[in-house]
Design a protein around this motif. Structure first.
Motif, PDB file in Angstrom:
ATOM      1  N   GLY A  17      -7.962  41.594  -6.805  1.00 33.71           N
ATOM      2  CA  GLY A  17      -7.369  42.752  -7.470  1.00 33.71           C
ATOM      3  C   GLY A  17      -7.458  42.721  -8.982  1.00 33.71           C
ATOM      4  O   GLY A  17      -7.212  43.739  -9.630  1.00 33.71           O
ATOM      5  N   MET A  18      -7.796  41.568  -9.576  1.00 33.84           N
ATOM      6  CA  MET A  18      -7.926  41.512 -11.045  1.00 33.84           C
ATOM      7  C   MET A  18      -9.093  42.399 -11.473  1.00 33.84           C
ATOM      8  O   MET A  18     -10.106  42.489 -10.784  1.00 33.84           O
ATOM      9  CB  MET A  18      -8.169  40.074 -11.518  1.00 33.84           C
ATOM     10  N   ARG A  19      -8.930  43.054 -12.618  1.00 40.53           N
ATOM     11  CA  ARG A  19     -10.003  43.883 -13.166  1.00 40.53           C
ATOM     12  C   ARG A  19     -11.116  42.993 -13.688  1.00 40.53           C
ATOM     13  O   ARG A  19     -10.871  41.920 -14.225  1.00 40.53           O
ATOM     14  CB  ARG A  19      -9.494  44.763 -14.303  1.00 40.53           C
ATOM     15  N   VAL A  20     -12.360  43.456 -13.542  1.00 38.14           N
ATOM     16  CA  VAL A  20     -13.530  42.761 -14.076  1.00 38.14           C
ATOM     17  C   VAL A  20     -14.198  43.696 -15.067  1.00 38.14           C
ATOM     18  O   VAL A  20     -14.446  44.868 -14.760  1.00 38.14           O
ATOM     19  CB  VAL A  20     -14.521  42.372 -12.951  1.00 38.14           C
ATOM     20  N   VAL A  21     -14.443  43.184 -16.288  1.00 34.89           N
ATOM     21  CA  VAL A  21     -15.068  43.990 -17.343  1.00 34.89           C
ATOM     22  C   VAL A  21     -16.268  43.244 -17.901  1.00 34.89           C
ATOM     23  O   VAL A  21     -16.375  42.025 -17.777  1.00 34.89           O
ATOM     24  CB  VAL A  21     -14.061  44.326 -18.476  1.00 34.89           C
ATOM     25  N   ASP A  22     -17.161  44.002 -18.548  1.00 35.39           N
ATOM     26  CA  ASP A  22     -18.321  43.376 -19.180  1.00 35.39           C
ATOM     27  C   ASP A  22     -17.946  42.865 -20.570  1.00 35.39           C
ATOM     28  O   ASP A  22     -16.794  42.985 -21.002  1.00 35.39           O
ATOM     29  CB  ASP A  22     -19.519  44.331 -19.205  1.00 35.39           C
ATOM     30  N   ILE A  23     -18.905  42.312 -21.273  1.00 35.26           N
ATOM     31  CA  ILE A  23     -18.672  41.724 -22.602  1.00 35.26           C
ATOM     32  C   ILE A  23     -18.129  42.749 -23.599  1.00 35.26           C
ATOM     33  O   ILE A  23     -17.412  42.394 -24.538  1.00 35.26           O
ATOM     34  CB  ILE A  23     -19.961  41.056 -23.143  1.00 35.26           C
ATOM     35  N   ASP A  24     -18.405  44.031 -23.362  1.00 33.47           N
ATOM     36  CA  ASP A  24     -17.938  45.105 -24.245  1.00 33.47           C
ATOM     37  C   ASP A  24     -16.606  45.700 -23.802  1.00 33.47           C
ATOM     38  O   ASP A  24     -16.122  46.667 -24.387  1.00 33.47           O
ATOM     39  CB  ASP A  24     -18.990  46.208 -24.324  1.00 33.47           C
ATOM     40  N   VAL A  48     -17.170  40.752  -6.614  1.00 36.29           N
ATOM     41  CA  VAL A  48     -16.614  41.908  -7.319  1.00 36.29           C
ATOM     42  C   VAL A  48     -16.886  43.177  -6.512  1.00 36.29           C
ATOM     43  O   VAL A  48     -18.036  43.468  -6.169  1.00 36.29           O
ATOM     44  CB  VAL A  48     -17.237  42.036  -8.731  1.00 36.29           C
ATOM     45  N   GLN A  49     -15.825  43.916  -6.214  1.00 42.21           N
ATOM     46  CA  GLN A  49     -15.952  45.222  -5.570  1.00 42.21           C
ATOM     47  C   GLN A  49     -16.194  46.248  -6.677  1.00 42.21           C
ATOM     48  O   GLN A  49     -15.512  46.221  -7.702  1.00 42.21           O
ATOM     49  CB  GLN A  49     -14.673  45.610  -4.847  1.00 42.21           C
ATOM     50  N   TYR A  50     -17.145  47.158  -6.447  1.00 39.59           N
ATOM     51  CA  TYR A  50     -17.431  48.177  -7.451  1.00 39.59           C
ATOM     52  C   TYR A  50     -17.943  49.432  -6.759  1.00 39.59           C
ATOM     53  O   TYR A  50     -18.145  49.442  -5.550  1.00 39.59           O
ATOM     54  CB  TYR A  50     -18.449  47.656  -8.471  1.00 39.59           C
ATOM     55  N   GLY A  51     -18.149  50.465  -7.536  1.00 42.99           N
ATOM     56  CA  GLY A  51     -18.658  51.717  -6.992  1.00 42.99           C
ATOM     57  C   GLY A  51     -17.549  52.582  -6.417  1.00 42.99           C
ATOM     58  O   GLY A  51     -16.369  52.236  -6.467  1.00 42.99           O
ATOM     59  N   GLY A  54     -14.848  51.215  -4.178  1.00 43.30           N
ATOM     60  CA  GLY A  54     -15.039  49.774  -4.097  1.00 43.30           C
ATOM     61  C   GLY A  54     -15.797  49.317  -2.866  1.00 43.30           C
ATOM     62  O   GLY A  54     -15.601  48.220  -2.373  1.00 43.30           O
ATOM     63  N   ARG A  55     -16.698  50.144  -2.385  1.00 43.59           N
ATOM     64  CA  ARG A  55     -17.421  49.827  -1.155  1.00 43.59           C
ATOM     65  C   ARG A  55     -18.603  48.883  -1.365  1.00 43.59           C
ATOM     66  O   ARG A  55     -19.125  48.340  -0.413  1.00 43.59           O
ATOM     67  CB  ARG A  55     -17.912  51.106  -0.490  1.00 43.59           C
ATOM     68  N   ARG A  56     -19.038  48.711  -2.588  1.00 47.45           N
ATOM     69  CA  ARG A  56     -20.174  47.830  -2.874  1.00 47.45           C
ATOM     70  C   ARG A  56     -19.650  46.533  -3.465  1.00 47.45           C
ATOM     71  O   ARG A  56     -18.565  46.494  -4.033  1.00 47.45           O
ATOM     72  CB  ARG A  56     -21.136  48.529  -3.822  1.00 47.45           C
ATOM     73  N   ARG A  57     -20.433  45.460  -3.320  1.00 46.14           N
ATOM     74  CA  ARG A  57     -19.986  44.143  -3.763  1.00 46.14           C
ATOM     75  C   ARG A  57     -21.128  43.385  -4.437  1.00 46.14           C
ATOM     76  O   ARG A  57     -22.256  43.432  -3.975  1.00 46.14           O
ATOM     77  CB  ARG A  57     -19.500  43.351  -2.545  1.00 46.14           C
TER      78      ARG A  57
END
Length: 92
Positions: A17-24, A48-51, A54-57
C-alpha cells in the motif's frame, strides 16, 4: 528519511500500500509486496501495482530504491525507466 545502504536492512520497512514515486516525485503506483531471494532470504524485489485500478505489476529490484520516507518509496530513476522494467510474474 531513510537512505537505503548496500546492506538494505531498512528495505524491510516497505509495506503493501505504500506509494511508489520516481526520482522526480511523480507517482508510479503502490507496493503490492516485498519479495525475498529464496536462497539468501534477503529482500530482492518490490512488486509495484500500477495502471488503471492497479491491475498491472512491475518487479523493481531493491537496489533501485533511493529512499523510504513517510510511507513513500522513491526509486532512483524516472518514469520512462520504470516502464522498461519487466512485468511481475503471476506465478510469484
Amino acid at each position: 528519511m531513510i537512505d537505503v545502504t548496500p546492506s538494505w536492512p531498512e528495505i524491510t520497512l516497505v509495506q503493501p500500500g505504500m506509494r511508489v514515486v520516481d526520482i522526480d516525485g511523480k507517482a508510479l503506483g503502490k507496493v503490492e509486496t516485498l519479495s525475498y531471494d529464496e536462497y539468501h532470504e534477503e529482500p530482492a524485489t518490490i512488486v509495484v501495482q500500477y495502471g488503471l485500478f492497479g491491475r498491472r505489476r512491475k518487479s523493481v529490484p531493491v537496489h533501485l530504491v533511493k529512499q523510504i520516507d513517510s510511507g513513500v518509496v522513491t526509486l532512483k530513476f524516472a518514469r520512462g525507466e520504470f516502464k522498461s522494467l519487466g512485468d511481475a510474474s503471476d506465478s510469484g
